[in-house]
Each structure stands twice: as C-alpha cells, then as structure tokens.
Design a protein around this motif. Structure first.
Motif, mmCIF file in Angstrom:
data_model
loop_
_atom_site.group_PDB
_atom_site.id
_atom_site.type_symbol
_atom_site.label_atom_id
_atom_site.label_comp_id
_atom_site.label_asym_id
_atom_site.label_seq_id
_atom_site.Cartn_x
_atom_site.Cartn_y
_atom_site.Cartn_z
ATOM 1 N N GLY A 1 -12.325 -12.325 4.539
ATOM 2 C CA GLY A 1 -13.689 -12.610 4.085
ATOM 3 C C GLY A 1 -13.763 -13.060 2.642
ATOM 4 N N ASN A 2 -12.725 -12.762 1.855
ATOM 5 C CA ASN A 2 -12.741 -13.139 0.450
ATOM 6 C C ASN A 2 -12.014 -14.458 0.172
ATOM 7 O OD1 ASN A 2 -13.905 -10.971 -1.624
ATOM 8 N ND2 ASN A 2 -13.084 -9.882 0.153
ATOM 9 N N ILE A 3 -11.707 -15.177 1.231
ATOM 10 C CA ILE A 3 -11.117 -16.504 1.056
ATOM 11 C C ILE A 3 -12.222 -17.464 0.627
ATOM 12 C CG2 ILE A 3 -9.963 -18.422 2.206
ATOM 13 C CD1 ILE A 3 -8.751 -16.382 4.149
ATOM 14 N N PRO A 4 -12.101 -18.118 -0.516
ATOM 15 C CA PRO A 4 -13.139 -19.061 -0.979
ATOM 16 C C PRO A 4 -13.346 -20.193 0.021
ATOM 17 C CG PRO A 4 -11.575 -18.574 -2.743
ATOM 18 C CD PRO A 4 -10.998 -17.997 -1.482
ATOM 19 N N ASP A 5 -14.580 -20.645 0.131
ATOM 20 C CA ASP A 5 -14.894 -21.727 1.077
ATOM 21 C C ASP A 5 -14.070 -22.973 0.798
ATOM 22 O OD1 ASP A 5 -16.756 -20.102 2.310
ATOM 23 O OD2 ASP A 5 -18.444 -20.849 1.111
ATOM 24 N N GLY A 6 -13.786 -23.216 -0.470
ATOM 25 C CA GLY A 6 -13.027 -24.400 -0.827
ATOM 26 C C GLY A 6 -11.592 -24.388 -0.326
ATOM 27 N N MET A 7 -11.099 -23.204 0.070
ATOM 28 C CA MET A 7 -9.738 -23.088 0.566
ATOM 29 C C MET A 7 -9.642 -23.341 2.058
ATOM 30 S SD MET A 7 -7.818 -22.561 -2.011
ATOM 31 C CE MET A 7 -6.287 -22.045 -1.226
ATOM 32 N N GLY A 8 -10.776 -23.583 2.713
ATOM 33 C CA GLY A 8 -10.788 -23.793 4.160
ATOM 34 C C GLY A 8 -9.804 -24.839 4.638
ATOM 35 N N PRO A 9 -9.786 -26.035 4.012
ATOM 36 C CA PRO A 9 -8.846 -27.067 4.466
ATOM 37 C C PRO A 9 -7.384 -26.714 4.193
ATOM 38 C CG PRO A 9 -10.666 -28.035 3.228
ATOM 39 C CD PRO A 9 -10.743 -26.556 3.028
#
Length: 468
Positions: free
Chosen positions: A357-365
């Motif tokens: 849950g603490n993975i930043p949205d920008g790290m999605g790709p």
C-alpha cells in the motif's frame, strides 16, 4: 497495530540472536509467544503453534532422514573422491579453498535440495577450514549464497511456486532469467575470490604437509573475517581480528575424520551401489515420484541395511548422527512457533499489505523493479510459501494494472534467494551452521550484507538484459 508488532517481533528476534542474548531455539519460541500475548490472542497460541508444527512436520521429517542418509554416505566414503579433488585444487591455499567452497556448493545444488548441498559442502570443506584456522563463517556464507542462486532452478522450489501462484509456465519464467542468474553466480565466485584473498593475506599459504604436521593447539573460530573486527587473538601467522570460541581438545582429529582413508566405516565394495542409490534418490526427487520425506526415509533405511547389516553397527551410525538430527529437527519445530504466530495472528498479512500500500503511484510502471526490491526483505522474513502464494499475486495484480506482465513480476520475485537461504525460517540453514559449528547470529551478521548485494546484482543484471 499488527503491522508494528510484526516488525517489532522480527527486529527483536534478530537483535537478540545476533547479540547472542538468546539461543535461536529459545528466541524462536519465546519471542513470538510473548508477542502473541501482546496482540491479545494468547488464548489461541496453542492453535497457532499446532498449525505451524503441522505445516513444517514434513520438512522436519525430510531433514531428519536426509541427515541420516547423507551422513551414512559420508561414512561409507561416497564423497571421498570429491574431497580428494577439492583438496588437490585447493592446495591448502585459503583463496582456492573459499573459491572451491562456492564451486562445490553450486555444483551440488543442482539436486535442488539445500540440506543436501550444505551437508556435502561442509563435510568436504570443514576439515580444511579448521586445520588452516580459516573463518568458518566465510564457508557458511559463501555456501549459502551459492546455493541461493542455484535454488532458482525449476525443481528447487521458488520458480515452481511462482509459476503455480501466477498460473505461468516455469520454463517461461526461468529460461530468460539464466543470464541474470549466471551473473549472480559469477558475482558469488568473485566475492569468494575477494574473501579468499583476505584469508590468504591473514594466514599465508601453506602446504598440506605443513598443515598436517603442525602442532596441535587451541583453535579460534573467527567471525570477523572479510573486514570485521572484534576482541580476540588470532592464531594466524599474520595479524587478524575476530571473536573466537575455544575448540574442545581433540577437535582437530575429528575435523579430519572425513578424510581418513582407513576409517572402519568405509565400504569400497559397495561404492557403486551407494552411488546408484544416491542418483536414484535424486532422480526420484526431481521427478516427484513420492513425497521427499518418504523418499529419504526409504533411502536411509536401505542405506543402513545394505552398508551395515548388523544391528549394533546400524545403531552406532544412527547414534553418530543423532546430535545433528536433534539440533536441526528441534530448530525446525521451534521455527514452527514463529511462523505459526506470525501467520495465525495476521501480522504477516498486515505487514505485506502495508508494504504494498505504500508503493508510490509513480512506481506503478516499474512494478517488476519494486517486486524485486520488496522480495529481499519479504522472502527473508517469510517462508517461500507465504511470499509466493500470499504476496506475489497481489504484486502481480498491481503490475498488470500498470501494464507490467506477470512474467516480469515472477522473474523479479526470484532475485532474493541468495538472502532467503540464510533466513531463520529456512530449516536447511540450521544444517549448515550446525555442521559447521558456527553460531547462527555470527552467520547472520556476516552473510546478510553480501547476500543483499548479490540479490541486487541479479536484479540489476535482469534490468540490464531486459528480462525484468
């Protein structure tokens, strides 16, 4: 709250064993029991422990009979040619000995079983390390990392688990990872070369004749090799530092027992029978003809009956390996308390959810990279089953939402195996440290930094080759 308690429980366990304030068995039992009470689920402790023991009982049985089987094979001389070959290569040179340890562990790891690898590697190399007064944690660390890289073989466990959890073909996961894994293995060999040079600088180069005629003296097991420091006096010819424990008188003779060409347990006339039995056992394991504990039980009974047909001799062989059996099986059942509480209270689920849950949205790709990084702590603090069946599907689903394929996620999940093999939740590591007479805390303090670096090298190679 459960997330914090979960991390606190793991941190408390690691600190206490690394500082040698508690033995691993006591820490594996008492710390989770205490935290179970803190969580407010003390009444369910019994259920959690029974569930944990039930899950690990087949592993404990496998290790018990594997130790007996390979112990008997060592007694009867099956691996003596390997020992002689390693001795010829090593020439009592610390650098060659450390590199030889990595090579031997990697080769034997082809059978896919960590316990087998560690028993054979330690039996072959321990006498040389002890006679030359080399650091035993260098041996355990190098063996664990080499085995960790090779543990990614499809029949080793993690790859098959990843394929099953994500409904993929194991070959599609493993084959493209070969260049990255080969890079990781080369890094382990390069690291063993560096550690070996440090040992050579500290000890110098002897000949085997010089080693064998050297006057018996109290021995120091260094735990600070590879740049560590601490109180204690090294018996080496050139200065060194480390924390030591005195060996019992007569240990030197015991150390070379495996190399004694005249020991009464040798069975040269049965060499090919024992070799074929071992090949048949490993083949049956790879083909999964029967559960592994059953295979080892049958193989151990056969080996004892054929090589030692007289009952007193069988009892003597079982007694000779009873200490290893008791130490390892006791550690496994103690670990069952730790895993049972961690899973039963829900702490492991909350910890994983918090991390994801603490993975930043920008790290999605870049979820493949994120999976690789997360796998380093998660596979150390969790069993492979817990990570691959509980956490990996969540990471794969998050990756798919950002256009990252499940194959990339699965490959990235394999990179942390060099560290995982030294996890306190991996039963085989207790075979390694037990046979090498190394404190688990000393092994942990030495190997973690190098194993993490090895995992990062594999991850970097995977990205560089476009695999992850």
């Amino acid at each position: 709250m459960l997330t914090l308690l979960g991390f606190a429980m793991i941190a408390t366990f690691l600190v206490l064993i690394m500082l040698k304030k508690m033995s691993p068995i006591a820490a594996l039992v008492l710390i989770p029991a205490l935290f179970c009470v803190f969580v407010g689920k003390g009444a369910k402790l019994g259920d959690y422990v029974i569930d944990g023991v039930t899950d690990l009982a087949p592993t404990a049985a496998m290790l018990m009979f594997a130790i007996v089987y390979f112990g008997v094979m060592i007694d009867v001389g099956l691996f003596d040619p390997i020992v002689r070959g390693i001795l010829k290569f090593c020439r009592a040179d610390p650098l060659r000995i450390v590199v030889g340890t990595a090579l031997l562990a990697a080769i034997v790891s082809l059978d896919g079983d960590g316990s087998t690898t560690f028993m054979i590697t330690v039996s072959a190399m321990y006498p040389l390390y002890k006679r030359l007064k080399m650091s035993l944690v260098v041996m355990t660390g190098v063996a664990a990392m080499a085995n960790g890289v090779m543990n990614t073989l499809p029949w080793g466990g993690p790859t098959a688990r990843a394929a099953t959890a994500l409904k993929l073909d194991a070959g599609d996961i493993f084959v493209p990872m070969i260049p990255a894994l080969a890079t990781g293995l080369l890094f382990v060999l390069a690291l063993s070369y560096v550690l070996g040079r440090r040992e050579r600088k500290r000890l110098g180069v002897l000949t085997l004749d010089e080693v064998l005629v050297e006057e018996k003296e109290t021995e120091t097991v260094l735990v600070g090799a590879g740049g560590g420091s601490g109180p204690g006096k090294s018996p080496a010819r050139t200065g060194g530092s480390g924390v030591g424990t005195d060996a019992e008188p007569g240990d030197e003779d015991e150390g070379f027992q495996g190399l004694d060409p005249h020991r009464p347990t040798l069975r040269p006339r049965l060499y090919w029978f024992n070799a074929l039995l071992t090949v048949a056992l490993l083949t049956a394991m790879i083909m999964e003809l029967l559960p592994i504990p059953v295979l080892f039980l049958l193989a151990a009974a056969t080996a004892l009956t054929v090589n030692f047909p007289h009952m007193p001799d069988q009892k003597a062989r079982i007694g000779a390996h009873a200490e290893n059996v008791l130490n390892v099986s006791g550690m496994v059942f103690a670990a069952a308390v730790f895993t049972g509480v961690l899973q039963g209270t829900g702490m492991v689920d909350h910890m994983a959810t918090w991390l994801v849950g603490n993975i930043p949205d920008g790290m999605g790709p870049h979820m493949a990279f994120v999976t690789g990084v997360l796998s380093i702590p998660l596979t150390y603090f969790m069993s492979n089953d817990g990570f691959y069946f509980g956490i990996l599907p969540v990471l794969a689903e998050a990756g798919q939402a950002h256009g990252v394929s499940s194959l990339e996620i699965a490959r990235a999940s394999l990179i942390a195996q060099p560290l995982h093999m030294s996890s306190p939740l991996v039963p085989a590591v207790y075979v390694l440290v037990g046979m090498a007479k190394v404190e688990f805390g000393d092994h942990t303090r030495f190997v973690v930094k190098w194993a993490v670096l090895t995992s990062l090298v594999i991850l970097g190679a995977g990205i560089l080759f476009g695999i992850i």
